[in-house]
Design a protein around this motif. Structure first.
Motif, PDB file in Angstrom:
ATOM      1  N   TYR A   6      46.172  34.090  47.122  1.00 56.08           N
ATOM      2  CA  TYR A   6      45.998  35.464  47.594  1.00 56.08           C
ATOM      3  C   TYR A   6      44.506  35.709  47.811  1.00 56.08           C
ATOM      4  N   TRP A  44      56.892  41.178  42.868  1.00 55.27           N
ATOM      5  CA  TRP A  44      55.877  41.019  41.815  1.00 55.27           C
ATOM      6  C   TRP A  44      55.489  39.554  41.661  1.00 55.27           C
ATOM      7  N   ASN A  45      54.196  39.330  41.386  1.00 56.35           N
ATOM      8  CA  ASN A  45      53.748  37.980  41.067  1.00 56.35           C
ATOM      9  C   ASN A  45      52.461  38.069  40.252  1.00 56.35           C
ATOM     10  N   THR A  46      52.097  36.959  39.635  1.00 53.62           N
ATOM     11  CA  THR A  46      50.818  36.860  38.936  1.00 53.62           C
ATOM     12  C   THR A  46      50.037  35.686  39.515  1.00 53.62           C
ATOM     13  N   TYR A  47      48.715  35.731  39.346  1.00 51.63           N
ATOM     14  CA  TYR A  47      47.872  34.648  39.858  1.00 51.63           C
ATOM     15  C   TYR A  47      46.751  34.357  38.866  1.00 51.63           C
ATOM     16  N   VAL A  88      50.450  41.987  42.866  1.00 48.47           N
ATOM     17  CA  VAL A  88      50.027  40.766  42.163  1.00 48.47           C
ATOM     18  C   VAL A  88      48.965  41.121  41.131  1.00 48.47           C
TER      19      VAL A  88
END
Length: 275
Positions: free
Chosen positions: A189, A9-12, A166
Motif C-alpha cells: 500500500y 479490512w487489512n493490516t500491513y 488498512v
C-alpha cells in the motif's frame, strides 16, 4: 447468508511490534473535538506537508530521471540543435506534470489517521506538533481492534464495496536508493511509504482508501466516548496552573477524563525542583 462487509479490512507491516502505545499529539481544539465526538479524524492525504505521500517506485524513478536540471547553455553539446534541446525540456516538463497529476489523484483517494508508535513520549514530537498542546495515548492493539470493529457502523460515511481500511507501520526509504531496494519496491500500500527524512515520526497509520468522496477529511466514530479507554497528557513544559485550567475546561466537556502531567516533566524540570 453472511452479510457482505462494506469496508474491507487489512493490516500491513504489523508483525513483531514491541512498542505498546499509539500517541497522538494535538492542539486543544483537536482534543476537544475528539472528546465531543469520540471520533478519529482521517485527513485527506493531499493536505499533508509531505508532497510525496503515496508515491510508488515507478514515480520515484521518473522523478529523479526528469527533475535534475539540464546542462547550462554553455555546457550543452553544440551539435544538438536548440529545437531538440527545447523538445527535451518539454518532454521532461510533461513527464513531471503527469507525475504531479497522478500523485495528486492518488492522494485524494486516501484518508489517513496518523499516530506515533512508541513506549514513551517524544520531545521532538511534542515540539513539532503540540508545543502548547496535549497527547492522546491508546494501547495499540486496543485501538486497532476498536477501529476494525467499528468499520461497518460508520453511519456518516457513505460506503462502497471498494472501500478498504488498512492499519500498520510506515516503512521509511531513502528515495535515492529505492531502485536498489527490492523489498521496498514491494510495499503493498503506497500510503505506508515515506522518505527516510520523516523516520523520527515512527508513524503508525490507519488509511481509508476511498475513491468516491469529495470531502477534505472524514470523522470515524469509535463509539461512546465514555466507554473508550485512553489517557490524556499535557505538554511537559506546561505549568501546573495552566494544566489545572485546561482540566477545568475538559471537565465541562466530559467529567470522566483527567488531564495528567507528562511523564517527561520531572526530568525537564529537575534542575529547578526543590526537594
Amino acid at each position: 447468508m453472511k452479510k457482505e462487509e462494506k469496508i474491507k479490512w487489512n493490516t500491513y507491516h504489523t508483525k513483531n511490534i514491541k512498542s505498546k502505545y499509539l500517541y497522538r499529539y494535538v492542539s486543544i481544539e483537536k482534543l476537544i473535538s475528539f472528546l465531543n465526538t469520540g471520533s478519529l479524524y482521517f485527513a485527506r492525504m493531499d493536505s499533508f506537508e509531505d508532497n510525496l505521500e503515496g508515491i510508488i517506485p515507478y514515480d520515484i524513478v521518473e522523478l529523479f530521471a526528469n527533475y535534475d536540471d539540464l546542462p547550462s547553455l554553455e555546457e550543452r553539446n553544440p551539435e544538438i540543435s536548440k529545437e531538440i534541446w527545447k523538445d527535451i525540456e518539454n518532454h521532461r516538463a510533461g513527464k513531471l506534470t503527469k507525475l504531479q497529476e497522478s500523485l495528486l489523484n492518488r492522494q485524494k483517494e486516501r484518508f489517513v489517521s496518523c499516530w506515533f508508535l512508541s513506549d514513551a513520549e517524544s520531545i521532538a514530537m511534542w515540539d513539532l506538533y503540540a508545543t502548547d498542546g496535549f497527547l492522546i495515548r491508546f494501547d495499540r492493539q486496543y485501538l486497532q481492534n476498536l477501529v476494525k470493529l467499528r468499520k461497518d457502523l460508520q453511519e456518516k460515511i457513505p460506503q462502497d464495496s471498494n472501500d478498504l481500511l488498512v492499519a500498520g507501520r510506515v516503512r521509511y526509504q531513502n528515495f535515492n536508493e529505492v531502485h536498489l531496494d527490492e523489498e521496498g519496491k514491494l510495499i503493498r500500500y503506497s500510503g505506508f511509504r515515506k522518505h527516510v527524512a520523516f523516520k523520527h515520526e515512527a508513524e503508525y497509520r490507519f488509511i481509508l482508501h476511498k475513491k468516491k468522496n469529495d470531502s477534505n477529511g472524514i470523522f470515524y466514530s469509535l463509539g461512546d466516548i465514555n466507554e473508550l479507554k485512553f489517557d490524556l497528557f499535557a505538554n511537559p513544559r506546561m505549568k501546573s496552573f495552566t494544566l489545572s485550567t485546561y482540566n477545568d475546561i475538559i471537565k465541562k466537556y466530559n467529567s470522566k477524563f483527567q488531564l495528567k502531567e507528562s511523564e517527561l516533566k520531572p526530568w525537564l524540570h529537575f534542575k529547578e525542583t526543590t526537594f
